[in-house]
Design a protein around this motif. Structure first.
Motif, PDB file in Angstrom:
ATOM      1  N   GLY A 177      16.168   9.595   4.269  1.00 44.53           N
ATOM      2  CA  GLY A 177      17.625   9.487   3.667  1.00 44.53           C
ATOM      3  C   GLY A 177      17.637   9.312   2.206  1.00 44.53           C
ATOM      4  O   GLY A 177      18.408   8.588   1.850  1.00 44.53           O
ATOM      5  N   LEU A 178      16.721  10.033   1.611  1.00 37.87           N
ATOM      6  CA  LEU A 178      16.789   9.896   0.247  1.00 37.87           C
ATOM      7  C   LEU A 178      18.000  10.678  -0.618  1.00 37.87           C
ATOM      8  O   LEU A 178      18.384  11.739  -0.121  1.00 37.87           O
ATOM      9  CB  LEU A 178      15.348  10.582  -0.557  1.00 37.87           C
ATOM     10  CG  LEU A 178      14.306  10.093   0.214  1.00 37.87           C
ATOM     11  CD1 LEU A 178      13.138  10.559  -0.612  1.00 37.87           C
ATOM     12  CD2 LEU A 178      14.250   8.326  -0.129  1.00 37.87           C
ATOM     13  N   PRO A 179      18.257   9.859  -1.466  1.00 38.84           N
ATOM     14  CA  PRO A 179      19.733  10.600  -2.282  1.00 38.84           C
ATOM     15  C   PRO A 179      19.156  11.607  -3.431  1.00 38.84           C
ATOM     16  O   PRO A 179      17.953  11.348  -3.658  1.00 38.84           O
ATOM     17  CB  PRO A 179      20.476   9.324  -2.850  1.00 38.84           C
ATOM     18  CG  PRO A 179      19.100   8.237  -3.120  1.00 38.84           C
ATOM     19  CD  PRO A 179      18.272   8.435  -1.810  1.00 38.84           C
ATOM     20  N   PRO A 180      20.153  12.381  -3.846  1.00 39.58           N
ATOM     21  CA  PRO A 180      19.507  13.237  -4.902  1.00 39.58           C
ATOM     22  C   PRO A 180      18.943  12.506  -6.024  1.00 39.58           C
ATOM     23  O   PRO A 180      19.502  11.425  -6.262  1.00 39.58           O
ATOM     24  CB  PRO A 180      20.883  14.218  -5.210  1.00 39.58           C
ATOM     25  CG  PRO A 180      21.668  13.999  -4.267  1.00 39.58           C
ATOM     26  CD  PRO A 180      21.097  12.577  -3.574  1.00 39.58           C
ATOM     27  N   GLY A 181      17.980  12.870  -6.675  1.00 38.99           N
ATOM     28  CA  GLY A 181      17.223  12.142  -7.562  1.00 38.99           C
ATOM     29  C   GLY A 181      15.991  11.237  -7.420  1.00 38.99           C
ATOM     30  O   GLY A 181      15.449  10.445  -8.116  1.00 38.99           O
ATOM     31  N   ALA A 182      15.857  11.048  -5.981  1.00 32.85           N
ATOM     32  CA  ALA A 182      14.821  10.247  -5.590  1.00 32.85           C
ATOM     33  C   ALA A 182      13.742  11.362  -4.800  1.00 32.85           C
ATOM     34  O   ALA A 182      14.263  11.869  -3.744  1.00 32.85           O
ATOM     35  CB  ALA A 182      15.401   9.219  -4.489  1.00 32.85           C
ATOM     36  N   ALA A 183      12.854  10.938  -5.149  1.00 36.22           N
ATOM     37  CA  ALA A 183      11.574  11.873  -4.473  1.00 36.22           C
ATOM     38  C   ALA A 183      10.248  11.050  -4.119  1.00 36.22           C
ATOM     39  O   ALA A 183       9.913  10.316  -4.661  1.00 36.22           O
ATOM     40  CB  ALA A 183      10.980  13.103  -5.479  1.00 36.22           C
ATOM     41  N   GLY A 184      10.018  11.338  -2.562  1.00 38.57           N
ATOM     42  CA  GLY A 184       8.765  10.802  -2.250  1.00 38.57           C
ATOM     43  C   GLY A 184       7.906  11.311  -2.958  1.00 38.57           C
ATOM     44  O   GLY A 184       7.591  12.492  -2.731  1.00 38.57           O
ATOM     45  N   VAL A 185       6.838  10.577  -3.763  1.00 35.34           N
ATOM     46  CA  VAL A 185       5.615  11.203  -4.446  1.00 35.34           C
ATOM     47  C   VAL A 185       4.517  11.087  -3.611  1.00 35.34           C
ATOM     48  O   VAL A 185       3.730  11.749  -3.819  1.00 35.34           O
ATOM     49  CB  VAL A 185       5.568  10.751  -6.001  1.00 35.34           C
ATOM     50  CG1 VAL A 185       6.660  11.481  -6.966  1.00 35.34           C
ATOM     51  CG2 VAL A 185       5.965   8.990  -6.051  1.00 35.34           C
ATOM     52  N   PHE A 186       4.235   9.897  -2.903  1.00 35.91           N
ATOM     53  CA  PHE A 186       3.151   9.793  -2.036  1.00 35.91           C
ATOM     54  C   PHE A 186       3.508   8.635  -0.999  1.00 35.91           C
ATOM     55  O   PHE A 186       4.113   7.730  -1.491  1.00 35.91           O
ATOM     56  CB  PHE A 186       2.046   9.543  -2.796  1.00 35.91           C
ATOM     57  CG  PHE A 186       2.051   8.324  -3.818  1.00 35.91           C
ATOM     58  CD1 PHE A 186       1.856   7.062  -3.585  1.00 35.91           C
ATOM     59  CD2 PHE A 186       2.115   8.666  -5.206  1.00 35.91           C
ATOM     60  CE1 PHE A 186       2.114   6.076  -4.341  1.00 35.91           C
ATOM     61  CE2 PHE A 186       2.303   7.735  -5.988  1.00 35.91           C
ATOM     62  CZ  PHE A 186       2.473   6.381  -5.915  1.00 35.91           C
ATOM     63  N   GLY A 187       2.535   8.545   0.039  1.00 36.29           N
ATOM     64  CA  GLY A 187       2.843   7.350   1.059  1.00 36.29           C
ATOM     65  C   GLY A 187       1.489   6.776   0.967  1.00 36.29           C
ATOM     66  O   GLY A 187       0.796   6.820  -0.019  1.00 36.29           O
ATOM     67  N   LEU A 188       1.648   5.398   1.345  1.00 37.28           N
ATOM     68  CA  LEU A 188       0.406   4.286   1.425  1.00 37.28           C
ATOM     69  C   LEU A 188       0.486   3.811   2.838  1.00 37.28           C
ATOM     70  O   LEU A 188       1.251   2.999   3.081  1.00 37.28           O
ATOM     71  CB  LEU A 188       0.640   3.459   0.294  1.00 37.28           C
ATOM     72  CG  LEU A 188      -0.379   2.529  -0.008  1.00 37.28           C
ATOM     73  CD1 LEU A 188      -1.808   3.269  -0.630  1.00 37.28           C
ATOM     74  CD2 LEU A 188       0.045   1.286  -0.988  1.00 37.28           C
ATOM     75  N   CYS A 189      -0.835   3.942   3.467  1.00 36.09           N
ATOM     76  CA  CYS A 189      -1.077   3.199   4.609  1.00 36.09           C
ATOM     77  C   CYS A 189      -1.654   2.018   4.025  1.00 36.09           C
ATOM     78  O   CYS A 189      -2.557   1.965   3.237  1.00 36.09           O
ATOM     79  CB  CYS A 189      -2.108   3.877   5.437  1.00 36.09           C
ATOM     80  SG  CYS A 189      -1.625   5.712   5.887  1.00 36.09           S
ATOM     81  N   VAL A 190      -1.504   0.968   5.014  1.00 39.03           N
ATOM     82  CA  VAL A 190      -1.988  -0.328   4.683  1.00 39.03           C
ATOM     83  C   VAL A 190      -2.382  -1.217   6.106  1.00 39.03           C
ATOM     84  O   VAL A 190      -1.321  -1.034   7.044  1.00 39.03           O
ATOM     85  CB  VAL A 190      -0.844  -1.443   3.986  1.00 39.03           C
ATOM     86  CG1 VAL A 190      -1.658  -2.730   3.483  1.00 39.03           C
ATOM     87  CG2 VAL A 190      -0.405  -0.610   2.478  1.00 39.03           C
ATOM     88  N   GLY A 191      -3.360  -1.728   6.146  1.00 34.29           N
ATOM     89  CA  GLY A 191      -3.734  -2.351   7.143  1.00 34.29           C
ATOM     90  C   GLY A 191      -5.276  -2.744   7.432  1.00 34.29           C
ATOM     91  O   GLY A 191      -5.812  -3.003   6.491  1.00 34.29           O
ATOM     92  N   TYR A 192      -5.704  -3.475   8.510  1.00 28.10           N
ATOM     93  CA  TYR A 192      -7.046  -3.852   8.388  1.00 28.10           C
ATOM     94  C   TYR A 192      -7.854  -2.498   9.023  1.00 28.10           C
ATOM     95  O   TYR A 192      -7.667  -1.775  10.128  1.00 28.10           O
ATOM     96  CB  TYR A 192      -7.369  -4.848   9.509  1.00 28.10           C
ATOM     97  CG  TYR A 192      -6.429  -6.184   9.184  1.00 28.10           C
ATOM     98  CD1 TYR A 192      -6.944  -7.017   8.025  1.00 28.10           C
ATOM     99  CD2 TYR A 192      -5.172  -6.590   9.574  1.00 28.10           C
ATOM    100  CE1 TYR A 192      -6.247  -7.880   7.722  1.00 28.10           C
ATOM    101  CE2 TYR A 192      -4.506  -7.666   8.971  1.00 28.10           C
ATOM    102  CZ  TYR A 192      -5.015  -8.398   7.898  1.00 28.10           C
ATOM    103  OH  TYR A 192      -4.493  -9.423   7.627  1.00 28.10           O
ATOM    104  N   ALA A 193      -8.958  -2.435   8.423  1.00 29.11           N
ATOM    105  CA  ALA A 193      -9.718  -1.033   8.584  1.00 29.11           C
ATOM    106  C   ALA A 193     -10.390  -1.502  10.152  1.00 29.11           C
ATOM    107  O   ALA A 193     -10.771  -2.314  10.592  1.00 29.11           O
ATOM    108  CB  ALA A 193     -10.972  -1.311   7.705  1.00 29.11           C
ATOM    109  N   ALA A 194     -10.480  -0.211  10.921  1.00 29.32           N
ATOM    110  CA  ALA A 194     -10.910  -0.290  12.371  1.00 29.32           C
ATOM    111  C   ALA A 194     -12.465  -0.317  11.950  1.00 29.32           C
ATOM    112  O   ALA A 194     -12.939   0.401  11.192  1.00 29.32           O
ATOM    113  CB  ALA A 194     -10.516   0.993  12.989  1.00 29.32           C
ATOM    114  N   ALA A 195     -13.032  -0.673  13.190  1.00 31.87           N
ATOM    115  CA  ALA A 195     -14.636  -0.698  13.273  1.00 31.87           C
ATOM    116  C   ALA A 195     -15.240   0.790  13.098  1.00 31.87           C
ATOM    117  O   ALA A 195     -14.724   1.454  13.761  1.00 31.87           O
ATOM    118  CB  ALA A 195     -15.126  -1.359  14.325  1.00 31.87           C
TER     119      ALA A 195
END
Ligand SMILES: Cc1cc2nc3c(=O)[nH]c(=O)nc-3n(C[C@H](O)[C@H](O)[C@H](O)COP(=O)(O)O)c2cc1C
Length: 240
Positions: A177-195
């Protein structure tokens, strides 16, 4: 809480892991720098939620990054809806960690806020359509996100950026739902690393290749490139 920094290597080990034989002279050192040198991207996560307040702490770190002219032309969308996560994972070529990680954020180069402000004040901003304006916003978003990454890693969390969201910027904008003038430049996953998914410190180019004193010099580059490609298969420090 687990920490990828719990087996903190010595300064010499950390530099060797990053640079192999091309270790630079040992300079000043502290825990913050050690944490930065231990960085590795993680692409497999445990389902455990991040502790309450973690998002707010990461955003406080992000907001503390330098920002061009203090304009703060970035925003972030925290994506919880499984259907939205699935759509974004599809955009990114099926990267499963987007669905799996407990916290997924999309960082936005956002000039829309200033545009709204300008319109409200009766002073439309003429500089908004320029590439330079987008670049400023994208740089702001990247600096903010990297502060969040460093903060997350000090808390024992792992991360991976998802630049592949730019495969389909329109679908990302529609999903979020981004308005004009807003662009997703990258995502970021965050969490605890799986074994088994903790990753390892990956080699970087020797400092002699990326640092130029006075003027840009080309000599030595092919040999340094060859040296890094020889050792890329063999990390010196693993996450375990
Ligand atoms: C802006 C940006 C976008 C990235 N996009 C992706 C991505 O879509 N998927 C992925 O698995 N890794 C992605 N990465 C992670 C890089 O592949 C990773 O940082 C690089 O291979 C070095 O590994 P390291 O982070 O473990 O040192 C991205 C990194 C950055 C900075």
């Amino acid at each position: 809480m687990d920490s990828i920094l719990s087996n903190t290597p010595t300064q010499a080990q950390a530099l060797a892991a990053r640079y192999g034989a091309a270790v630079p002279a040992a300079g000043p050192w502290n825990e913050t720098i050690a944490g930065m040198l231990a960085h590795r991207s993680v692409r497999g996560y445990r389902p455990d939620a991040v502790p309450p307040g973690t998002l707010e702490t990461l955003i406080a770190a992000a907001s503390s990054a330098a920002t061009s002219s203090n304009l703060q032309t970035w925003s972030v969308v925290v994506v919880e809806d499984p259907a939205a996560r699935a759509a974004l994972a599809e955009v990114a070529g099926g990267q499963k960690h987007i669905i799996q990680c407990p916290l997924f954020m999309v960082w936005i180069a956002d000039t829309s806020r200033n545009e709204r402000l300008g319109i409200e004040e009766g002073k439309p901003l003429e500089g908004l359509p320029y590439l330079e304006t987008f670049l400023v916003a994208a740089i702001d978003a990247a600096l903010a996100a990297q502060n969040a990454v460093v903060a997350a890693e000090t808390l024992g969390l792992s991360t991976v950026y998802i630049g592949a969201l730019r495969n389909d910027p329109d679908r990302v904008a529609k999903t979020l739902g981004l308005p004009p003038g807003a662009a997703g430049v990258f995502g970021l996953c965050v969490g605890y690393a799986a074994a088994g998914a903790e990753g390892e410190v990956k080699p970087r180019l020797p400092q002699s290749v990326v640092v130029h004193h006075g003027s840009y010099k080309l000599e030595g580059e092919p040999a340094a490139r060859a040296a890094i490609s020889c050792r890329a298969e063999k990390p010196l420090i693993s996450a375990s």
